[in-house]
Design a protein around this motif. Structure first.
Motif, PDB file in Angstrom:
ATOM      1  N   GLN A 100       1.100  -0.887  -0.174  1.00  0.00           N
ATOM      2  CA  GLN A 100       0.421   0.125   0.289  1.00  0.00           C
ATOM      3  C   GLN A 100       0.772   1.119  -0.068  1.00  0.00           C
ATOM      4  O   GLN A 100       0.134   2.014  -1.374  1.00  0.00           O
ATOM      5  CB  GLN A 100      -0.538   0.178   0.911  1.00  0.00           C
ATOM      6  N   THR A 104       0.938   3.761  -2.909  1.00  0.00           N
ATOM      7  CA  THR A 104       0.429   4.972  -2.177  1.00  0.00           C
ATOM      8  C   THR A 104       1.244   5.894  -3.487  1.00  0.00           C
ATOM      9  O   THR A 104       0.848   7.449  -4.019  1.00  0.00           O
ATOM     10  CB  THR A 104       0.284   5.760  -1.035  1.00  0.00           C
ATOM     11  N   LEU A 107       0.305   6.543  -7.083  1.00  0.00           N
ATOM     12  CA  LEU A 107      -0.645   6.709  -7.406  1.00  0.00           C
ATOM     13  C   LEU A 107      -0.673   8.477  -7.402  1.00  0.00           C
ATOM     14  O   LEU A 107      -1.024   9.486  -8.201  1.00  0.00           O
ATOM     15  CB  LEU A 107      -2.186   6.805  -6.472  1.00  0.00           C
ATOM     16  N   GLY A 166      -8.416  -0.008 -11.354  1.00  0.00           N
ATOM     17  CA  GLY A 166      -8.820   0.186 -10.049  1.00  0.00           C
ATOM     18  C   GLY A 166      -8.189  -0.602  -9.324  1.00  0.00           C
ATOM     19  O   GLY A 166      -8.930   0.196  -7.843  1.00  0.00           O
ATOM     20  N   ALA A 167      -7.862  -2.079  -9.076  1.00  0.00           N
ATOM     21  CA  ALA A 167      -7.703  -2.576  -7.587  1.00  0.00           C
ATOM     22  C   ALA A 167      -6.191  -1.930  -6.773  1.00  0.00           C
ATOM     23  O   ALA A 167      -6.019  -1.498  -5.366  1.00  0.00           O
ATOM     24  CB  ALA A 167      -7.516  -4.102  -7.788  1.00  0.00           C
ATOM     25  N   THR A 169      -5.946   1.526  -7.215  1.00  0.00           N
ATOM     26  CA  THR A 169      -6.154   2.738  -6.521  1.00  0.00           C
ATOM     27  C   THR A 169      -7.031   2.323  -5.517  1.00  0.00           C
ATOM     28  O   THR A 169      -7.267   3.170  -4.486  1.00  0.00           O
ATOM     29  CB  THR A 169      -7.189   3.772  -8.194  1.00  0.00           C
ATOM     30  N   ARG A 170      -8.097   1.270  -5.350  1.00  0.00           N
ATOM     31  CA  ARG A 170      -9.321   1.092  -4.277  1.00  0.00           C
ATOM     32  C   ARG A 170      -8.367   1.254  -3.198  1.00  0.00           C
ATOM     33  O   ARG A 170      -8.766   0.623  -2.127  1.00  0.00           O
ATOM     34  CB  ARG A 170     -10.024   0.458  -4.196  1.00  0.00           C
ATOM     35  N   HIS A 171      -7.256   0.044  -3.160  1.00  0.00           N
ATOM     36  CA  HIS A 171      -6.249  -0.321  -1.929  1.00  0.00           C
ATOM     37  C   HIS A 171      -5.663   0.738  -1.393  1.00  0.00           C
ATOM     38  O   HIS A 171      -5.535   0.830   0.005  1.00  0.00           O
ATOM     39  CB  HIS A 171      -5.350  -1.499  -2.807  1.00  0.00           C
ATOM     40  N   VAL A 172      -5.527   1.409  -2.512  1.00  0.00           N
ATOM     41  CA  VAL A 172      -4.593   2.807  -1.477  1.00  0.00           C
ATOM     42  C   VAL A 172      -5.863   3.910  -1.327  1.00  0.00           C
ATOM     43  O   VAL A 172      -5.623   4.278  -0.065  1.00  0.00           O
ATOM     44  CB  VAL A 172      -3.879   3.848  -2.379  1.00  0.00           C
ATOM     45  N   ALA A 173      -7.229   3.972  -2.138  1.00  0.00           N
ATOM     46  CA  ALA A 173      -8.151   5.336  -1.213  1.00  0.00           C
ATOM     47  C   ALA A 173      -8.667   4.469  -0.704  1.00  0.00           C
ATOM     48  O   ALA A 173      -9.898   5.572   0.823  1.00  0.00           O
ATOM     49  CB  ALA A 173      -8.732   5.797  -2.844  1.00  0.00           C
ATOM     50  N   VAL A 174      -8.938   3.143  -0.523  1.00  0.00           N
ATOM     51  CA  VAL A 174     -10.082   2.800   0.757  1.00  0.00           C
ATOM     52  C   VAL A 174      -9.849   1.629   0.859  1.00  0.00           C
ATOM     53  O   VAL A 174     -10.628   1.010   1.764  1.00  0.00           O
ATOM     54  CB  VAL A 174     -11.472   2.776   0.013  1.00  0.00           C
ATOM     55  N   GLU A 175      -8.365   1.552   1.530  1.00  0.00           N
ATOM     56  CA  GLU A 175      -8.411  -0.492   1.741  1.00  0.00           C
ATOM     57  C   GLU A 175      -9.303  -1.325   1.805  1.00  0.00           C
ATOM     58  O   GLU A 175      -8.442  -2.128   2.029  1.00  0.00           O
ATOM     59  CB  GLU A 175      -7.939   0.034   3.381  1.00  0.00           C
ATOM     60  N   GLN A 176      -9.205  -1.902   0.201  1.00  0.00           N
ATOM     61  CA  GLN A 176      -9.743  -2.355  -0.436  1.00  0.00           C
ATOM     62  C   GLN A 176      -8.578  -3.256  -0.572  1.00  0.00           C
ATOM     63  O   GLN A 176      -8.314  -3.084  -2.268  1.00  0.00           O
ATOM     64  CB  GLN A 176     -11.320  -2.333  -1.649  1.00  0.00           C
TER      65      GLN A 176
ATOM     66  N   LYS B 110      -7.051  10.656  -3.855  1.00  0.00           N
ATOM     67  CA  LYS B 110      -7.327   9.505  -3.240  1.00  0.00           C
ATOM     68  C   LYS B 110      -5.857   9.377  -2.664  1.00  0.00           C
ATOM     69  O   LYS B 110      -5.947   8.642  -1.716  1.00  0.00           O
ATOM     70  CB  LYS B 110      -7.702   8.766  -4.686  1.00  0.00           C
ATOM     71  N   ALA B 113      -5.329   9.571   0.988  1.00  0.00           N
ATOM     72  CA  ALA B 113      -6.391   8.807   2.071  1.00  0.00           C
ATOM     73  C   ALA B 113      -4.557   8.580   2.636  1.00  0.00           C
ATOM     74  O   ALA B 113      -6.067   8.566   4.426  1.00  0.00           O
ATOM     75  CB  ALA B 113      -7.353   7.975   0.896  1.00  0.00           C
ATOM     76  N   ARG B 120      -9.725   9.690   3.822  1.00  0.00           N
ATOM     77  CA  ARG B 120     -10.344   8.240   3.580  1.00  0.00           C
ATOM     78  C   ARG B 120     -11.420   7.981   4.302  1.00  0.00           C
ATOM     79  O   ARG B 120     -12.490   7.090   3.416  1.00  0.00           O
ATOM     80  CB  ARG B 120      -9.260   7.529   4.485  1.00  0.00           C
ATOM     81  N   THR B 162     -14.622  -1.201  -9.335  1.00  0.00           N
ATOM     82  CA  THR B 162     -13.303  -1.910  -9.095  1.00  0.00           C
ATOM     83  C   THR B 162     -12.886  -1.117 -10.662  1.00  0.00           C
ATOM     84  O   THR B 162     -12.182  -0.058 -10.996  1.00  0.00           O
ATOM     85  CB  THR B 162     -12.664  -2.776  -9.252  1.00  0.00           C
ATOM     86  N   GLY B 166     -10.826   2.415 -11.478  1.00  0.00           N
ATOM     87  CA  GLY B 166      -9.281   1.780 -12.890  1.00  0.00           C
ATOM     88  C   GLY B 166      -9.477   2.732 -14.203  1.00  0.00           C
ATOM     89  O   GLY B 166      -8.805   3.256 -15.101  1.00  0.00           O
TER      90      GLY B 166
END
Lengths: 203, 203
Positions: A100, A104, A107, A166-167, A169-176, B110, B113, B120, B162, B166
């Motif tokens: 992450q 980050t 990103l 997308g995976a 980005t979402r890992h960084v932005a919302v910890e998905q 993002k 975050a 976040r 996702t 992306g």
């Protein structure tokens, strides 16, 4: 990079840059932070690289070379196996925190691309390498009869690149967790791309 | 936001913040840039909002409220139609330049975050609203017999979020048109989610 920078020195500075980016992120990064992660002084870094910007561009070039090499290492007897292996490797965070942190920084650099053509240029090369790799595996899989002949390798490759982006980005932005996208793409390969036994039998 | 800020003043400042973010991005944004996009002085902005940070959090809250409202506006007789309408709207850049400028500012946020829990928190709310909206349409479509009963609404909704993320990241980073992802998701709805005529006949 200076003409007199040895491979060993460059490798040490690249490794230090990676660790400094993980720790400090892109925006806050100073040459001193990178020096602190190596045996070099800040003055020595400035001898090898004109500026932080110059060093970061070299770092991105280094990542691209490393990335291209890794793409060639996807393992498997068949194109679907190599595609599964690649997706599995790429969307697994062995060390979640380090992953992450580094994503980050990447990103932050992606968000700078519209202001900075030298970053845009490097990001395009990453994108194109990944796209070309996926397109080739997909085209091979179609040619060898593993994948549905109607699929468009260019388009499916594009969709995979977008979903991987997308995976991350979402890992960084919302910890998905990135592994959620891995499971989805692996199912997609088996359920939509690979020719099922019933279809093979039907021919 | 100050207790005495009227709705009209807040709306003007939010519109000005949107334009200032498009023009200057997130990192370089100053209160003066926002003031320049409104009839207010920088001092007046500071009367309404303690800091740039406070104003930006109000702006994100405003975007979330606006976004929730827009989600309710997806049109169509059936769940697949509403899903197609939403994907079509969300992944069409009416004004490509403004879209990329604004998405760049969002991508910068993002990337902040991990350093900033208040960002976040807002990004998670965006993500959850979008996910819940998609999950509901998918579940309705399954209940009404339009979508394959075996699909997992939660999981497919996650995949859509996702892929949309992306598409927005790649638009900023490498200028990939978001419409490419739109076409892929629309095909995915028709080819994988919707029950085809042959499957209906088979029952």
């Amino acid at each position: 990079m200076s003409d007199t920078t040895t491979d060993e020195t460059a490798a040490e500075i690249m490794d230090g840059t990676y660790r400094a980016l993980c720790e400090h992120g892109y925006a806050a990064l100073r040459m001193q932070d990178i020096a602190d992660e190596t045996t070099k002084s800040k003055a020595a870094l400035h001898y090898h690289y004109d500026s932080k910007h110059d060093l970061l561009l070299s770092f991105l070039d280094h990542l691209i070379a490393d990335f291209s090499e890794k793409l060639g290492e996807a393992e498997g007897e068949t194109p679907p196996d190599r595609l599964r292996d690649f997706v599995g490797q790429r969307l697994t965070a062995r060390d979640r925190e380090a992953h992450q942190e580094f994503q980050t920084a990447i990103l932050e650099i992606k968000a700078q691309a519209p202001y900075e053509t030298a970053y845009r240029d490097r990001l395009e090369r990453f994108d194109e390498h990944l796209h070309a790799f996926l397109r080739t595996i997909l085209a091979e899989g179609v040619a060898e009869g593993y994948f549905d002949a109607a699929l468009d390798p260019d388009r499916i490759a594009d969709f995979f690149v977008t979903t991987i982006d997308g995976a991350e980005t979402r890992h960084v932005a919302v910890e998905q967790p990135i592994e959620d996208a891995r499971e989805y793409l692996l199912d997609h390969i088996d359920e939509t791309l690979v020719i099922g036994p019933e279809e093979v039998t039907a021919e």
